[in-house]
Scaffold this active site. Structure first.
Site, PDB file in Angstrom:
ATOM      1  N   ASP A  47       2.670  -4.659   8.299  1.00  0.00           N
ATOM      2  CA  ASP A  47       1.427  -3.934   8.078  1.00  0.00           C
ATOM      3  C   ASP A  47       0.296  -4.946   8.156  1.00  0.00           C
ATOM      4  O   ASP A  47       0.078  -5.731   7.235  1.00  0.00           O
ATOM      5  CB  ASP A  47       1.472  -3.251   6.711  1.00  0.00           C
ATOM      6  N   GLN A 105      -4.808  -5.413   6.768  1.00  0.00           N
ATOM      7  CA  GLN A 105      -5.699  -6.323   6.068  1.00  0.00           C
ATOM      8  C   GLN A 105      -5.724  -7.724   6.674  1.00  0.00           C
ATOM      9  O   GLN A 105      -6.502  -8.562   6.231  1.00  0.00           O
ATOM     10  CB  GLN A 105      -5.292  -6.422   4.598  1.00  0.00           C
ATOM     11  N   CYS A 125      -4.815   2.487  -3.748  1.00  0.00           N
ATOM     12  CA  CYS A 125      -3.609   3.012  -3.086  1.00  0.00           C
ATOM     13  C   CYS A 125      -2.458   2.026  -3.229  1.00  0.00           C
ATOM     14  O   CYS A 125      -1.659   1.830  -2.307  1.00  0.00           O
ATOM     15  CB  CYS A 125      -3.871   3.328  -1.618  1.00  0.00           C
ATOM     16  N   HIS A 163       0.859  -1.180   0.000  1.00  0.00           N
ATOM     17  CA  HIS A 163       0.000   0.000   0.000  1.00  0.00           C
ATOM     18  C   HIS A 163       0.897   1.233   0.000  1.00  0.00           C
ATOM     19  O   HIS A 163       2.019   1.204   0.494  1.00  0.00           O
ATOM     20  CB  HIS A 163      -0.865  -0.050   1.266  1.00  0.00           C
ATOM     21  N   LYS A 165     -11.022  -1.024   9.823  1.00  0.00           N
ATOM     22  CA  LYS A 165     -11.086  -2.259   9.034  1.00  0.00           C
ATOM     23  C   LYS A 165     -11.452  -3.461   9.910  1.00  0.00           C
ATOM     24  O   LYS A 165     -11.802  -4.517   9.392  1.00  0.00           O
ATOM     25  CB  LYS A 165      -9.754  -2.507   8.331  1.00  0.00           C
TER      26      LYS A 165
END
Length: 448
Positions: A241, A244, A405, A164, A267
Site C-alpha cells: 500500500d 502514503q 481509518c 489503514h 494524495k
C-alpha cells in the site's frame, strides 16, 4: 488524556531524536538537512512552490490558511486543475470506442497517463498499470481476484498492526468468503513493526503479505525491501500500500520486486476519483476480472464471454478519463520538483516541528519510529482531539482529528483518537509556528 505506553512526551524528544539524526525519508548518507537547503546546499524555493497552489492563498476564518492535512488529501497545483479543465473543454469524448478525432485524442491522452504512471513506478510494462477509483478500490480488486485464483481455505494472508482499514477489511471479507486465515504482525511501542516479529508469522501457508510502506496514522516508514525479501523467501506474494509513500519518495517496483503496488491520485497532488494498481503481468493474467461490462471484454455471446487483454480486463465501464489525464499532470509536477528534494524539505519540516512543539508540555507524540515520513500524531492530556482541531480551525489551521481509518493503531496505543498534522511539499516553518501557537492557545483555554 493520559498517554499510553509507547507515547512519547514531547519534553523527552531529544532523548529519542538527537540533533544529529535526520527525521524522515529524505536522508542523504545519514546527513541531516537544514531548512531551505537540500543535500549539496541547493535551495528549495517553497514560496515558488506555494505560488503554484491557488487554494493556499485564500483566507480561512479571517486568517491565512495553514493546511496540514496532506496525508488525508493533498491540495492541487494549477497545472493539475488546468489539465482536467482543458481536457473537458478541448478533448473530451469516451475512449477506446470511437473512430472519430475526439475519441482518438481522448484515448491517446488516457493511455499517455498510463505510460507516465508506468515510468513513475518503473513498471516493466505499461499494461501492468490498472486504473481504479482509489488505492482502496485497488486493494478491493486484488483481494477477491487474487483470492479466487490463488487462495483456498486455510491459506494465510499476513498484514501488520499499522494498516489503514482499506488494507484490513477486504481481507476480513475474503476470510468470511473463503476461510482464509488473517495474521497480524505486532507493533512495538515506537510504532514500528519489528522485522523479526513479521518474519515469525511467515510460514508454509502464507500466500500473500500486504502492508503499507508508510503508516498514515503515525508516519512510520516500514522496511519494505527486507519484508518483501522475507515474504518471497517463504513463497508468499506481496502487496504494498503506497498511498502514503509515493508522495514522499521515489518508487521502483522492479527494484522492490513487489507483486502488487497501489496508490491514490489525490494524495499525490492529483485529482480525486483515480487510483492505481500495479501488478506483475503473470499474476494479473492469472486473476479473473473484478467487474464485468463494457470495455473489459473481447467478445460476448449469451453462451460465453472472452475478456480483453491487460490492463483493460480490469477496467470495466467508462473510466475516470479526465482524472487520469490530470494524474499524469500531477506526476509531471512532482517529478520536475524531484521526489528527493520534496522528501528532504518535508524531513526538515518534521524535525523542526518535533523540536518546536517540545515547548508545549501537555502534548505527547504517538509514534516515535526511527524512520518517519512527515506526519506527527499528537494527544494533549485532558483535551479531546476533536476539541483541539476545532480551536485550531478557528485560527485557520487545518489538521485531522480522529482515528484516521486506523482504529487498531489507536487501540494499540490506548487512545481513542489523535490530532494528526501532516506536511507536504508546500508547507513552511512559519506554518509549523502557527500550529505551535494554536496548540498553545488550546492549552491556555482547556488546561489553565
Amino acid at each position: 488524556m493520559k498517554a499510553a505506553p509507547g507515547v512519547l512526551q514531547i519534553r523527552d524528544v531529544e532523548k529519542h531524536f538527537p540533533k544529529d539524526h535526520a527525521l524522515g525519508v529524505g536522508e542523504d548518507n545519514g546527513a541531516p538537512f537544514t531548512d531551505g537547503l537540500l543535500p549539496g546546499g541547493t535551495p528549495y524555493d517553497v514560496e515558488a512552490v506555494r505560488a503554484d497552489f491557488p487554494i493556499l492563498h485564500r483566507p480561512v476564518r479571517g486568517r491565512p490558511l495553514v493546511y496540514l492535512d496532506t496525508a488525508a488529501s493533498a491540495q492541487k497545483p494549477a497545472r493539475v486543475i488546468e489539465a482536467e479543465r482543458s481536457f473537458y473543454a478541448e478533448d473530451y469524448a469516451n475512449i477506446h470506442r470511437g473512430l472519430y478525432f475526439l475519441s482518438q485524442r481522448a484515448s491517446e491522452r488516457y493511455e499517455e497517463a498510463r505510460r507516465k504512471v508506468a515510468a513513475f513506478l518503473n513498471a516493466r510494462h505499461e499494461h501492468e498499470i490498472v486504473f481504479t477509483r482509489s488505492a482502496t478500490e485497488a486493494i478491493n480488486l486484488v483481494a477477491p481476484s487474487f483470492g479466487e485464483a490463488f487462495l483456498k481455505e486455510g491459506d494465510e494472508v499476513l498484514i501488520t498492526g499499522l494498516e489503514h482499514h482499506a488494507n484490513i477489511v477486504p481481507w476480513q471479507m475474503l476470510r468470511q468468503k473463503k476461510g482464509i486465515v488473517l495474521k497480524v504482525a505486532p507493533v512495538n511501542d515506537a510504532g514500528e513493526v519489528p522485522l523479526e516479529e513479521f518474519n515469525k508469522l511467515l510460514g508454509p501457508r502464507t500466500r500473500l503479505a500486504a502492508f503499507a510502506q508508510v503508516s498514515n496514522a503515525l508516519g512510520t516508514v516500514l522496511p519494505v525491501a527486507e519484508m518483501i525479501r522475507a515474504a518471497h523467501a517463504s513463497g508468499a506474494k506481496v502487496l504494498i500500500d503506497g498511498a502514503q509513500s509515493v508522495v514522499h519518495m521515489g518508487t521502483d517496483v522492479q527494484a522492490l520486486d513487489c507483486d502488487f503496488f497501489v496508490f491514490s491520485g489525490h494524495k499525490l497532488y492529483g485529482p480525486t476519483g483515480i487510483g492505481v494498481l500495479y501488478g506483475k503481468e503473470a499474476l494479473l493474467d492469472a486473476m479473473p476480472p473484478y467487474q464485468g461490462g463494457g470495455d473489459m471484454i473481447a467478445s460476448v455471446t449469451f453462451e460465453r464471454t472472452t475478456f480483453a487483454p491487460l490492463p483493460t480486463k480490469f477496467e470495466a465501464g467508462t473510466p475516470a478519463i479526465a482524472q487520469a489525464v490530470a494524474l499524469g499532470a500531477a506526476i509531471d509536477y512532482v517529478t520536475e520538483l524531484g521526489l528527493g528534494c520534496i522528501g528532504a524539505h518535508e524531513a526538515s519540516l518534521l524535525g523542526y516541528a518535533t523540536t518546536r512543539l517540545s515547548a508545549i508540555k501537555s502534548l505527547a507524540i504517538v509514534g516515535t519510529a526511527a524512520h518517519k515520513a512527515s506526519v506527527i500524531s499528537l494527544i494533549m492530556e485532558g483535551v479531546h482531539p476533536h476539541d483541539i482541531a476545532q480551536v485550531l480551525d478557528s485560527r485557520g489551521v487545518a489538521v485531522r482529528a480522529g482515528h484516521h481509518c486506523a482504529q487498531p493503531v489507536m487501540a494499540r496505543f490506548g487512545v481513542p483518537a489523535t490530532v494528526r498534522a501532516s506536511f507536504g511539499l508546500y508547507n513552511t516553518r512559519a506554518e509549523v509556528d502557527a500550529l505551535a501557537e494554536a496548540l498553545q492557545r488550546v492549552e491556555t483555554l482547556f488546561l489553565r
